[in-house]
Design an enzyme around this catalytic site. Structure first.
Site, short mmCIF file in Angstrom:
data_model
loop_
_atom_site.label_atom_id
_atom_site.label_comp_id
_atom_site.label_asym_id
_atom_site.label_seq_id
_atom_site.Cartn_x
_atom_site.Cartn_y
_atom_site.Cartn_z
CE LYS A 144 8.98 16.34 -0.38
NZ LYS A 144 8.15 16.15 0.83
NE ARG B 295 4.71 12.94 -3.91
CZ ARG B 295 4.73 14.21 -3.58
NH1 ARG B 295 5.57 15.03 -4.15
NH2 ARG B 295 3.89 14.68 -2.68
NE ARG C 179 2.85 22.45 3.86
CZ ARG C 179 3.34 21.37 3.22
NH1 ARG C 179 4.60 21.33 2.84
NH2 ARG C 179 2.55 20.33 3.00
NE ARG D 275 0.54 21.97 0.09
CZ ARG D 275 1.57 21.15 -0.12
NH1 ARG D 275 2.80 21.65 -0.16
NH2 ARG D 275 1.39 19.87 -0.30
NE ARG E 72 -0.19 15.66 1.28
CZ ARG E 72 0.08 16.82 1.85
NH1 ARG E 72 -0.79 17.35 2.70
NH2 ARG E 72 1.20 17.44 1.60
P1 ADP Z 1 7.70 19.50 2.34
O1 ADP Z 1 8.07 20.32 1.13
O2 ADP Z 1 8.60 18.33 2.54
O3 ADP Z 1 6.27 19.12 2.34
P2 ADP Z 1 8.01 22.01 3.84
O4 ADP Z 1 9.38 22.52 3.53
O5 ADP Z 1 6.88 22.68 3.17
O6 ADP Z 1 7.95 20.41 3.62
O7 ADP Z 1 7.85 22.07 5.41
C1 ADP Z 1 6.63 21.70 6.05
C2 ADP Z 1 6.39 22.63 7.24
O8 ADP Z 1 7.38 22.38 8.23
C3 ADP Z 1 6.50 24.12 6.90
O9 ADP Z 1 5.57 24.82 7.69
C4 ADP Z 1 7.93 24.49 7.31
O10 ADP Z 1 8.05 25.85 7.69
C5 ADP Z 1 8.16 23.55 8.47
N1 ADP Z 1 9.55 23.09 8.58
C6 ADP Z 1 10.40 22.81 7.56
N2 ADP Z 1 11.59 22.38 8.03
C7 ADP Z 1 11.47 22.37 9.39
C8 ADP Z 1 12.36 22.02 10.45
N3 ADP Z 1 13.60 21.58 10.22
N4 ADP Z 1 11.92 22.13 11.72
C9 ADP Z 1 10.65 22.57 11.96
N5 ADP Z 1 9.76 22.92 11.02
C10 ADP Z 1 10.17 22.82 9.73
P1 ADP Z 2 4.28 17.39 -0.10
O1 ADP Z 2 5.75 17.27 -0.24
O2 ADP Z 2 3.88 18.20 1.06
O3 ADP Z 2 3.60 16.06 -0.16
P2 ADP Z 2 3.97 18.38 -2.85
O4 ADP Z 2 3.83 19.81 -3.09
O5 ADP Z 2 5.23 17.71 -3.27
O6 ADP Z 2 3.67 18.20 -1.32
O7 ADP Z 2 2.77 17.58 -3.54
C1 ADP Z 2 1.44 17.97 -3.37
C2 ADP Z 2 0.55 17.06 -4.19
O8 ADP Z 2 0.85 17.21 -5.58
C3 ADP Z 2 0.71 15.57 -3.93
O9 ADP Z 2 -0.06 15.13 -2.82
C4 ADP Z 2 0.19 14.99 -5.26
O10 ADP Z 2 -1.22 15.08 -5.32
C5 ADP Z 2 0.74 15.98 -6.27
N1 ADP Z 2 2.10 15.62 -6.73
C6 ADP Z 2 3.24 16.31 -6.51
N2 ADP Z 2 4.28 15.72 -7.10
C7 ADP Z 2 3.80 14.62 -7.70
C8 ADP Z 2 4.40 13.57 -8.47
N3 ADP Z 2 5.72 13.55 -8.71
N4 ADP Z 2 3.60 12.59 -8.94
C9 ADP Z 2 2.27 12.60 -8.72
N5 ADP Z 2 1.65 13.54 -7.99
C10 ADP Z 2 2.41 14.54 -7.48
#
Ligand code: ADP
Ligand code: ADP
Length: 289
Positions: free
Chosen positions: A87, A162, A201, A234, A245
């Site tokens: 995302k 969420r 990541r 992270r 998660r």
């Molecule tokens: P999210 O915001 O959904 O948690 P991220 O954009 O932070 O996901 O991506 C999670 C990890 O996967 C990061 O290390 C990123 O560089 C990697 N990543 C993102 N998109 C891809 C993809 N299409 N193929 C492989 N790795 C990816």
């Molecule tokens: P990812 O896409 O990798 O799960 P985010 O950066 O979106 O990571 O979220 C990291 C953490 O922040 C979540 O595990 C939660 O603890 C908190 N968080 C993020 N967005 C929300 C939301 N909309 N509602 C509640 N908690 C949230």
């Protein structure tokens, strides 16, 4: 009827642009006896013409947006997907393309933690353990962000809503602000691919750019390409927390799919491909909204 048709068609060729414009604004149609005469005398010839060659007397409606690039604004988009689906990676591309702000609740919470604010102290243990921050904290933060002037051209929501309560709250906020949700993009990635993505990541704490040690490494190991800041891992990207998660996503966030699908807003995108291919699909979905 046939006479009326024959009267109009040849006359349409002679209509000046100003007349068309006036008529499209609802002005009464002025009498044009000369044109009528010509039309009657050419009735037989008009009948012989193939229908495809007869110009349509109605002015062609011209939609204002050209359905490309920034003309789609305002554009409010939600990105949904399990943790690690990509995302944040896609958000950077979408926001750069459409020039809309990126609203990541996760980034907002992490910034508060890094700054040591009261909010940061409150949410730090929840993020570390991969638990959701309560709606009573999260919803007002998002609402306040949406009131800022730059959000008027649209917002890319990443990680919000969420759960169903947040989705309902967002709907009410949009009604109150007179805005609408344009599209919900679901990035689908199987759980089996998630752990590898999370463990590799690395993120920039200054500009939030996301890297991956293997799939998307920075040019200089451990440093952000954009601002040279030291990249961080992270705290919630450890395998024990990742599974929790994923469970939270399945229980609380996945029901949003059934919430948005009947509204005709949902687009599913295969997130297993390269980031560029995923973005191409998202871009295509946004053009067709
Ligand atoms: P999210 O915001 O959904 O948690 P991220 O954009 O932070 O996901 O991506 C999670 C990890 O996967 C990061 O290390 C990123 O560089 C990697 N990543 C993102 N998109 C891809 C993809 N299409 N193929 C492989 N790795 C990816
Ligand atoms: P990812 O896409 O990798 O799960 P985010 O950066 O979106 O990571 O979220 C990291 C953490 O922040 C979540 O595990 C939660 O603890 C908190 N968080 C993020 N967005 C929300 C939301 N909309 N509602 C509640 N908690 C949230």
């Amino acid at each position: 009827m046939a006479t009326a048709k024959a009267k109009k068609k040849p006359a349409a060729k002679k209509k000046p642009t100003a007349r068309r414009l006036l008529r499209s604004k609802g002005s009464p149609k002025p009498a044009r006896p000369a044109a009528r005469k010509v039309a009657t005398s050419k009735k037989a010839a008009a009948k012989k013409r193939a229908p495809a060659s007869i110009p349509d007397p109605k002015p062609t409606p011209r939609p204002t947006p050209d359905m490309s690039g920034r003309s789609l604004l305002p554009l409010n988009i939600l990105l949904i997907g399990p943790p690690g689906a990509g995302k944040g990676t896609q958000a950077e591309k979408i926001c750069g393309t459409f020039n809309i702000p990126h609203l990541s609740t996760g980034n907002l919470f992490r910034a508060a933690i890094a700054a040591g604010t009261p909010l940061g102290r409150q949410v730090e243990p929840l993020l570390r353990e991969g638990k959701l921050v309560p709606d009573a904290i999260t919803i007002p933060i998002v609402d306040a962000r949406l009131e800022q002037p730059d959000a008027a051209k649209g917002v890319l929501f990443d990680g919000y809503p969420r759960n169903l309560a947040q989705a309902d709250a967002l709907e009410k906020t949009f009604v109150r602000l007179g805005r609408k949700l344009n599209r919900v993009i679901l990035i689908e990635v199987p759980d089996s691919a998630i752990v590898a993505r999370m463990s590799g990541r690395r993120s920039c704490p200054t500009c939030n750019t996301v890297y991956h040690l293997v799939a998307n490494p920075p040019k200089e190991m451990g440093r952000c390409d954009k601002d040279g800041t030291e990249l961080v891992t992270r705290k919630d990207d450890v395998p024990e927390t990742v599974q929790g998660r994923l469970n939270t996503y399945a229980d609380q966030t996945a029901p949003l799919i059934a919430y948005y699908q009947p509204k005709g807003l949902l687009s599913r995108v295969d997130g297993k491909r390269t980031p560029e291919q995923v973005f191409e699909s998202i871009h295509g979905e946004l053009q067709q909204r």
